[in-house]
Design an enzyme around this catalytic site. Structure first.
Site, PDB file in Angstrom:
ATOM      1  N   LYS B  79       0.848  -1.200   0.000  1.00 55.07           N
ATOM      2  CA  LYS B  79       0.000   0.000   0.000  1.00 55.07           C
ATOM      3  C   LYS B  79       0.884   1.250   0.000  1.00 55.07           C
ATOM      4  O   LYS B  79       1.941   1.276   0.666  1.00 55.07           O
ATOM      5  CB  LYS B  79      -0.874  -0.022   1.252  1.00 55.07           C
ATOM      6  CG  LYS B  79      -1.927   1.097   1.312  1.00 55.07           C
ATOM      7  CD  LYS B  79      -2.796   0.913   2.550  1.00 55.07           C
ATOM      8  CE  LYS B  79      -3.882   1.994   2.623  1.00 55.07           C
ATOM      9  NZ  LYS B  79      -4.714   1.847   3.825  1.00 55.07           N
ATOM     10  N   SER B 154      -9.595   1.897   2.942  1.00 54.14           N
ATOM     11  CA  SER B 154      -8.719   2.682   2.105  1.00 54.14           C
ATOM     12  C   SER B 154      -7.675   1.833   1.362  1.00 54.14           C
ATOM     13  O   SER B 154      -6.966   2.353   0.511  1.00 54.14           O
ATOM     14  CB  SER B 154      -8.003   3.748   2.930  1.00 54.14           C
ATOM     15  OG  SER B 154      -7.267   3.165   3.950  1.00 54.14           O
ATOM     16  N   SER B 178      -9.821  -0.569   7.161  1.00 49.87           N
ATOM     17  CA  SER B 178      -9.258  -0.413   5.819  1.00 49.87           C
ATOM     18  C   SER B 178      -8.519  -1.596   5.231  1.00 49.87           C
ATOM     19  O   SER B 178      -8.135  -1.542   4.064  1.00 49.87           O
ATOM     20  CB  SER B 178      -8.342   0.822   5.788  1.00 49.87           C
ATOM     21  OG  SER B 178      -9.140   1.980   5.904  1.00 49.87           O
TER      22      SER B 178
END
Lengths: 89, 477
Positions: B79, B154, B178
């Site tokens: 990420k 997210s 997330s």
């Protein structure tokens, strides 16, 4: 009330954005006020999940080795320093 | 058939047994990305040359017997809020669009020491604030299972990269759900560790008392294997806890006889879609048939979780994002009048509206006249919720419920529900470990996630229940 939060946030908004922020803040505050239903008299504030002692380290200077990469992200630099607008008259 | 169809552990085994090389695995991942990423947009940066170089080095170490671990040579996506030295780290924001970190995150170093091949940085909601990945400043990621739907957020890019067979597994971060929510939306297994289990060093902070890094993976075995690599004591993270129980693959036990599972009534309310409820109930029956003792119970104060979360998360975010001021790094406005104006302009131009709203809310709840009423109140309410959960864990080994109330919504669906995070946030608020595993599909063939929450540092317990369920469930997707 809301413009005080702008000052603390160091954010400025266009008129349209201002309306969006106001709408957001008004609906959030209304939503969050529900928390008043909960009786928290005599309840301790829980600021940490893991209760324990503060973590300390030895007071020894450890300089970061890759100065160049740190400086390479600078929006403006000169002679190994970050260059910024004048802060003292 | 692509090598990316295999689980990470299956692929790692083939590499270890010399059926193929790390370079072949990496080339396959890169080829998948070139075929599919123009559709999914999972990745912000892909490091083709770096990945091949890395794969060659890893293969040398495998050949010489230095690297013998289960995931050596397996390609992974990271990420874009987790530092990988040499690669850009944008946090999905204009504020950091050309930022290069000077060091790698501890979790990244752990992966590299285990022979992982990092192939790219994945898309995310800006500064981890959001639950659809639509607030990324760069582009929107699509759910590979239905490209008209969101992948969640997210960590949407990480979930899409794994579900889209572009890499074998990915790392995400979880502050309010997330990791778990995008994993659920994309039919994957995701785990948020106990707070303190995995080092946050090198993770760009959103809410420091909630943030954790964890795996988004194909199955529970992969998840447990990745977790063993990620979990470590790190003095660079002041809240890192030294643990002796990081051997999570030992928890891959197909047996839940006598284990007590609690169904918090608040997790089965009217907000949950019928298909989701049905799939979760089927999972409950499967676990019951495997010998678990399952019953409903009242988890008091659960309904205030979202309120508490929004206050504390906004407060901590406003503090953590104060460092972005155009001075040392990040976006600096081109025109301003003096240093104070530089702060205002840089921050206002560099951040998107969702981030700015969050900062304003955070500043508000921390301001002198509102501190007691909101922030302090939230901290007290958090204590009450903690007591409710502690009480529950005296009776139950695991608390079960849906990971989300609905399946993945359509892209551009503005009807966002503030209660969407209701199921995931308690684990963040209280630092509890939680895992999501796929448990069915809805009528549109969109995946449904089952969530298991454990007591502090009880990853082994939730992994065991998840594994038993997964083995009994069979194939879904």
């Amino acid at each position: 009330m809301i413009s005080n939060a702008d000052l603390l946030s160091k954010l400025e908004f266009s008129e349209k954005e201002r309306e969006a922020v106001d709408r957001y803040m008004n609906s959030m505050i209304e939503f969050l006020d529900t928390l008043n239903e909960l009786d928290t008299e005599n309840v301790e504030a829980m600021s940490h999940i893991l209760l324990g002692e503060s973590v300390f380290r030895e007071d020894i200077i450890r300089n970061f080795s890759d100065r160049e990469t740190l400086l390479s992200n600078a929006p403006d630099r000169k002679n190994g320093y970050f260059r910024v607008p004048k802060t003292i008259d | 058939m692509s090598l990316m169809d295999l689980t990470a552990v299956q692929l790692g085994k083939m590499i270890r047994e010399k059926e193929l090389t790390a370079v072949e695995a990496t080339e396959d991942a890169l080829s998948q990305i070139s075929l599919y990423d123009s559709t999914y947009h999972s990745f912000i940066s892909v490091d083709e040359d770096g990945a091949i170089k890395r794969a060659k080095k890893v293969q040398e170490k495998i050949d010489s017997g230095i690297l013998t671990g289960p995931l050596a040579g397996v390609p992974v996506g990271i990420k874009d809020n987790l530092f990988v030295k040499g690669m850009k780290n944008t946090c999905g924001s204009k504020m950091l669009k050309d930022f290069y970190p000077a060091y790698s995150a501890t979790t990244v170093l752990n992966l590299e020491a285990a022979g992982a091949v990092i192939i790219g940085k994945t898309n995310m909601d800006e500064c981890s604030i959001g639950s659809t990945t639509e607030s990324s400043a760069f582009f929107t990621t699509k759910n590979p299972l239905d490209i008209e739907c969101v992948p969640g957020g997210s960590s949407g890019g990480s979930a899409a990269a794994v579900a889209g067979k572009e890499c074998s597994y990915a790392l995400g971060s979880d502050t309010g759900g997330s990791i778990r929510q995008p994993a659920a939306f994309c039919g994957l297994t995701g785990l948020k560790p106990s707070y303190g289990r995995v080092s946050r060093y090198g993770l760009v902070a959103y809410a420091s008392s909630f943030d954790q890094i964890g795996p988004i993976s194909r199955d529970v075995t992969d998840c447990a294997t990745i977790m063993e690599i990620l979990a470590s004591y790190d003095e660079n993270d002041s809240m890192s806890i030294k643990r002796e129980d990081n051997n999570f693959t030992k928890a891959l036990i197909n047996d839940v006889r006598g284990m007590k599972i609690g169904l918090a009534k608040g997790f089965f309310g009217t907000g949950v879609e019928p298909d989701v409820k049905a799939a979760v109930f089927s999972a409950i029956e499967i676990l019951r048939n495997k010998g678990a003792i399952i019953e409903e119970f009242d988890l008091s104060n659960l309904e205030y979780g979202v309120h508490i979360y929004h206050i504390i998360a906004a407060a901590e975010a406003s503090s953590n994002l104060a460092r972005f001021d155009g001075v040392n790094y990040g976006y600096r406005s081109k025109e301003f009048d003096g240093y104070n104006d530089m702060y205002y302009k840089s921050r206002s131009q560099g951040f998107g509206m969702d981030v700015k709203k969050k900062i304003v809310l955070g500043s508000f709840v921390l301001s002198a006249e509102n501190y007691e009423k909101y922030y302090k109140k939230a901290l007290k309410a958090r204590k009450l919720l903690n007591e409710s959960f502690s009480k529950a864990f005296k009776k139950y080994d695991v608390i079960l419920g849906p990971t989300t109330a609905t399946t993945a919504p359509k892209l551009g669906d503005k009807s966002s529900n503030i209660m969407g995070d209701y199921y995931t946030i308690p684990a963040n608020l209280l630092g509890l470990p939680a895992i999501t595993v796929p448990c069915g599909l809805d009528s549109m063939n969109l995946p449904i996630g089952l969530q298991l929450i454990g007591n502090h540092f009880q990853e082994s317990t939730i992994i065991r229940v998840a594994y038993t369920y997964e083995q009994a469930r069979g194939e879904i997707l």
